[in-house]
Design a protein around this motif. Sequence first.
Motif, PDB file in Angstrom:
ATOM      1  N   VAL A 192       5.757  -7.989   0.335  1.00  0.00           N
ATOM      2  CA  VAL A 192       6.228  -6.642   0.020  1.00  0.00           C
ATOM      3  C   VAL A 192       6.094  -6.423  -1.488  1.00  0.00           C
ATOM      4  O   VAL A 192       5.932  -7.372  -2.255  1.00  0.00           O
ATOM      5  N   THR A 193       6.141  -5.157  -1.889  1.00  0.00           N
ATOM      6  CA  THR A 193       6.139  -4.834  -3.314  1.00  0.00           C
ATOM      7  C   THR A 193       7.572  -4.566  -3.751  1.00  0.00           C
ATOM      8  O   THR A 193       8.268  -3.756  -3.139  1.00  0.00           O
ATOM      9  N   VAL A 194       8.023  -5.265  -4.775  1.00  0.00           N
ATOM     10  CA  VAL A 194       9.380  -5.084  -5.291  1.00  0.00           C
ATOM     11  C   VAL A 194       9.299  -4.317  -6.602  1.00  0.00           C
ATOM     12  O   VAL A 194       8.603  -4.727  -7.532  1.00  0.00           O
ATOM     13  N   VAL A 248      10.114  -4.291   6.306  1.00  0.00           N
ATOM     14  CA  VAL A 248       9.490  -3.580   5.185  1.00  0.00           C
ATOM     15  C   VAL A 248       8.011  -3.933   5.119  1.00  0.00           C
ATOM     16  O   VAL A 248       7.152  -3.050   4.976  1.00  0.00           O
ATOM     17  N   GLU A 249       7.686  -5.213   5.247  1.00  0.00           N
ATOM     18  CA  GLU A 249       6.287  -5.648   5.188  1.00  0.00           C
ATOM     19  C   GLU A 249       5.456  -4.992   6.284  1.00  0.00           C
ATOM     20  O   GLU A 249       4.275  -4.683   6.090  1.00  0.00           O
ATOM     21  N   ALA A 250       6.088  -4.739   7.436  1.00  0.00           N
ATOM     22  CA  ALA A 250       5.388  -4.115   8.559  1.00  0.00           C
ATOM     23  C   ALA A 250       5.272  -2.602   8.409  1.00  0.00           C
ATOM     24  O   ALA A 250       4.725  -1.936   9.294  1.00  0.00           O
ATOM     25  N   GLY A 306       0.787  -1.229   0.000  1.00  0.00           N
ATOM     26  CA  GLY A 306       0.000   0.000   0.000  1.00  0.00           C
ATOM     27  C   GLY A 306       0.817   1.276   0.000  1.00  0.00           C
ATOM     28  O   GLY A 306       0.261   2.373   0.161  1.00  0.00           O
ATOM     29  N   HIS A 307       2.115   1.184  -0.200  1.00  0.00           N
ATOM     30  CA  HIS A 307       2.959   2.388  -0.231  1.00  0.00           C
ATOM     31  C   HIS A 307       2.519   3.282  -1.397  1.00  0.00           C
ATOM     32  O   HIS A 307       2.180   2.788  -2.482  1.00  0.00           O
ATOM     33  N   PRO A 308       2.516   4.621  -1.211  1.00  0.00           N
ATOM     34  CA  PRO A 308       2.067   5.533  -2.276  1.00  0.00           C
ATOM     35  C   PRO A 308       2.807   5.384  -3.595  1.00  0.00           C
ATOM     36  O   PRO A 308       2.264   5.699  -4.661  1.00  0.00           O
TER      37      PRO A 308
END
Length: 300
Positions: free
Chosen positions: A257-259, A237-239, A179-181
């Motif tokens: 995570v998103t790579v 990172v996932e947290a 969900g990172h922008p």
Amino acid sequence: MTEWDIKKLRILRTLADRGTVTATAEALHMTPSAVSQQLTNLARQLGVPLLEAQGRRVRLTDAAHLVLRHTEAVFAQLERADAELAGYLSGEAGEVRIGAFSTAVPVLVVPAVAALRRTHPGVEVRVRETEAAESYELLTAGAVDLALSLAAHAPGARDPRFSRVTLLEDPLDVALPPGHPLTAAPALRLADLSGERWIYGGSGPWSEITRSACEAAGFVPEQAHSASGWTAILAMVEAGMGVALVPRMVTGRASGVTVRVLAHDRPARHVIAALRRGSESAPAVARVLAALRETAGAPR
């Protein structure tokens, strides 16, 4: 003609490497007095001074450095002789010991060993997970035959003790929390992450690689958390605790995570294999090196 003593030359070479008589004695499982006596005898045999006092320590003389230049060639030739003899005696059978850093083991070493077990079952490979500095100490001491490390932390290409083979260029991707922008941002650049909190090691290779990549993109990363293992880094990172640069050798195991690929910046690290100069002609070593190169060239 001068009488050359291989055992004593090995002691002199180790002293040049380790710096002190005490460290040399520890490396060779000798007493300091025995090391000093052997070097005194070698100087007497060669007719030149090899050591001179420097405070409470000793330093090598110019004559010692001259001897060492020839010694490296001698030991390289002896490695070639050992390699040819091993090939004659065992054909395609033999044991090869590999020292490799942690992420190289599952991605490079294990597939290469699996391939060799199918094609050359007589070649036995023993694997040892090591840090870069330790792997080169083991290689110098003869405890491993191949050392896999990052090029940035390997001895220089002109080091007379080793031969280096480049295996692959490992791109660095960025791991973002869910969900990172910037997850769906087009053409993501490293500079777009200059305001983020970063996760990387407190010291050592990965700290240097992360800092260097970010500085090349024009900023100094703000380190929020420190970890050396990829499981811990990716969990943080996932947290949502920060972002991290992750080598592509690892991203196949990155879940949760998103790579994102940094196509513009193209940061990368380079993985090499090193071996004692002259030993590359040993048939079993050559087989293992070929398998590693083939694995490195295969799509991942």
